[in-house]
Design a protein around this motif. Structure first.
Motif, PDB file in Angstrom:
ATOM      1  N   SER A  20     -78.627  12.097  -5.389  1.00  0.00           N
ATOM      2  CA  SER A  20     -77.218  12.307  -5.759  1.00  0.00           C
ATOM      3  C   SER A  20     -76.993  13.595  -6.538  1.00  0.00           C
ATOM      4  O   SER A  20     -75.855  14.033  -6.685  1.00  0.00           O
ATOM      5  N   PHE A  21     -78.059  14.227  -7.007  1.00  0.00           N
ATOM      6  CA  PHE A  21     -77.912  15.524  -7.668  1.00  0.00           C
ATOM      7  C   PHE A  21     -78.238  16.683  -6.724  1.00  0.00           C
ATOM      8  O   PHE A  21     -77.480  17.633  -6.599  1.00  0.00           O
ATOM      9  N   VAL A  22     -79.370  16.593  -6.044  1.00  0.00           N
ATOM     10  CA  VAL A  22     -79.868  17.716  -5.249  1.00  0.00           C
ATOM     11  C   VAL A  22     -79.016  17.976  -4.006  1.00  0.00           C
ATOM     12  O   VAL A  22     -78.662  19.121  -3.721  1.00  0.00           O
ATOM     13  N   VAL A  23     -78.681  16.944  -3.252  1.00  0.00           N
ATOM     14  CA  VAL A  23     -77.976  17.150  -1.986  1.00  0.00           C
ATOM     15  C   VAL A  23     -76.569  17.727  -2.197  1.00  0.00           C
ATOM     16  O   VAL A  23     -76.231  18.749  -1.590  1.00  0.00           O
ATOM     17  N   PRO A  24     -75.716  17.154  -3.056  1.00  0.00           N
ATOM     18  CA  PRO A  24     -74.399  17.771  -3.249  1.00  0.00           C
ATOM     19  C   PRO A  24     -74.477  19.189  -3.837  1.00  0.00           C
ATOM     20  O   PRO A  24     -73.695  20.060  -3.465  1.00  0.00           O
ATOM     21  N   THR A  25     -75.441  19.412  -4.734  1.00  0.00           N
ATOM     22  CA  THR A  25     -75.605  20.754  -5.286  1.00  0.00           C
ATOM     23  C   THR A  25     -76.031  21.719  -4.192  1.00  0.00           C
ATOM     24  O   THR A  25     -75.557  22.856  -4.124  1.00  0.00           O
ATOM     25  N   ALA A 122     -85.520  20.095   0.139  1.00  0.00           N
ATOM     26  CA  ALA A 122     -85.476  20.304  -1.315  1.00  0.00           C
ATOM     27  C   ALA A 122     -85.524  18.969  -2.054  1.00  0.00           C
ATOM     28  O   ALA A 122     -86.227  18.839  -3.063  1.00  0.00           O
ATOM     29  N   SER A 123     -84.820  17.972  -1.551  1.00  0.00           N
ATOM     30  CA  SER A 123     -84.840  16.651  -2.190  1.00  0.00           C
ATOM     31  C   SER A 123     -86.234  16.036  -2.143  1.00  0.00           C
ATOM     32  O   SER A 123     -86.710  15.479  -3.136  1.00  0.00           O
ATOM     33  N   LEU A 124     -86.885  16.146  -1.001  1.00  0.00           N
ATOM     34  CA  LEU A 124     -88.238  15.604  -0.864  1.00  0.00           C
ATOM     35  C   LEU A 124     -89.230  16.330  -1.769  1.00  0.00           C
ATOM     36  O   LEU A 124     -90.069  15.703  -2.422  1.00  0.00           O
ATOM     37  N   VAL A 125     -89.119  17.644  -1.838  1.00  0.00           N
ATOM     38  CA  VAL A 125     -90.030  18.437  -2.675  1.00  0.00           C
ATOM     39  C   VAL A 125     -89.835  18.109  -4.149  1.00  0.00           C
ATOM     40  O   VAL A 125     -90.808  17.919  -4.893  1.00  0.00           O
ATOM     41  N   ILE A 126     -88.589  18.007  -4.581  1.00  0.00           N
ATOM     42  CA  ILE A 126     -88.326  17.712  -6.001  1.00  0.00           C
ATOM     43  C   ILE A 126     -88.814  16.312  -6.357  1.00  0.00           C
ATOM     44  O   ILE A 126     -89.407  16.099  -7.412  1.00  0.00           O
ATOM     45  N   ALA A 127     -88.583  15.350  -5.468  1.00  0.00           N
ATOM     46  CA  ALA A 127     -89.065  13.988  -5.728  1.00  0.00           C
ATOM     47  C   ALA A 127     -90.588  13.965  -5.818  1.00  0.00           C
ATOM     48  O   ALA A 127     -91.160  13.306  -6.695  1.00  0.00           O
ATOM     49  N   LYS A 128     -91.248  14.696  -4.930  1.00  0.00           N
ATOM     50  CA  LYS A 128     -92.712  14.761  -4.955  1.00  0.00           C
ATOM     51  C   LYS A 128     -93.189  15.471  -6.227  1.00  0.00           C
ATOM     52  O   LYS A 128     -94.142  15.036  -6.883  1.00  0.00           O
ATOM     53  N   TRP A 129     -92.516  16.542  -6.592  1.00  0.00           N
ATOM     54  CA  TRP A 129     -92.858  17.323  -7.778  1.00  0.00           C
ATOM     55  C   TRP A 129     -92.736  16.479  -9.043  1.00  0.00           C
ATOM     56  O   TRP A 129     -93.551  16.554  -9.945  1.00  0.00           O
ATOM     57  N   GLU A 130     -91.695  15.667  -9.084  1.00  0.00           N
ATOM     58  CA  GLU A 130     -91.463  14.811 -10.250  1.00  0.00           C
ATOM     59  C   GLU A 130     -92.349  13.560 -10.230  1.00  0.00           C
ATOM     60  O   GLU A 130     -92.366  12.793 -11.183  1.00  0.00           O
ATOM     61  N   GLY A 131     -93.045  13.332  -9.137  1.00  0.00           N
ATOM     62  CA  GLY A 131     -93.940  12.183  -9.033  1.00  0.00           C
ATOM     63  C   GLY A 131     -93.219  10.864  -8.795  1.00  0.00           C
ATOM     64  O   GLY A 131     -93.750   9.800  -9.096  1.00  0.00           O
ATOM     65  N   VAL A 132     -92.003  10.927  -8.243  1.00  0.00           N
ATOM     66  CA  VAL A 132     -91.222   9.703  -8.035  1.00  0.00           C
ATOM     67  C   VAL A 132     -90.968   9.405  -6.557  1.00  0.00           C
ATOM     68  O   VAL A 132     -90.249   8.480  -6.227  1.00  0.00           O
TER      69      VAL A 132
END
Length: 154
Positions: A20-25, A122-132
């Motif tokens: 809900s943050f990454v995709v709309p941004t 970008a959403s997948l990378v950020i989720a992976k980066w954050e470990g979630v």
């Protein structure tokens, strides 16, 4: 496309807080397809008019187009208008846009595909980066969706 992409990402195992943050941004600021298309179209028009652009001018053009694409509205055809405004700044005749006007609508669809793919990645990378990122859910989603595609194409 926005709600469907967000729904699919959550099914892939990306937490709703990230989606809900990454995709709309990304829809406002991550318009990679538009920036790439504009740069290639500008270089095409310059070559068509036999205008030799120095490497510095080409880099300036790409930099300006990257900046202007960040503030573009997600409206069909707006990339054409931004390109029109930018061509004159590097000495390329804006009249050259007439040569690509016929395919701009089709290319607009391709720009959208690149933009959506970039936002999804970008959403997948950020989720992976954050470990979630739920890797098991992602694997299940990918295998399930692949089977659905095989059934539909048969």
């Amino acid at each position: 496309v926005l709600p469907r992409v967000m729904e699919k990402l959550e099914k892939m195992g990306v937490p709703k807080s990230i989606v809900s943050f990454v995709v709309p941004t990304g829809y406002s600021f991550n318009l990679d397809g538009s920036a790439l298309y504009q740069a290639m179209a500008a270089l095409f028009i310059a070559q068509m008019y036999n205008i030799d652009l120095s490497i510095g001018t080409q880099l300036t053009l790409v930099f300006v187009l990257m900046l202007t694409s960040k503030g573009m509205a997600a409206v069909p055809g707006v990339s054409f208008v931004v390109l029109l405004a930018t061509l004159g700044t590097v000495g390329i005749p804006p009249e050259g846009l007439a040569f690509i006007a016929g395919i701009d609508r089709i290319m607009d669809m391709m720009r959208s595909v690149v933009n959506v793919t970039g936002n999804t990645l970008a959403s997948l990378v950020i989720a992976k980066w954050e470990g979630v990122l739920d890797s098991d859910q992602l694997d299940e989603f990918m295998s399930t969706e692949g089977k659905k595609d095989q059934i539909k194409s048969a």
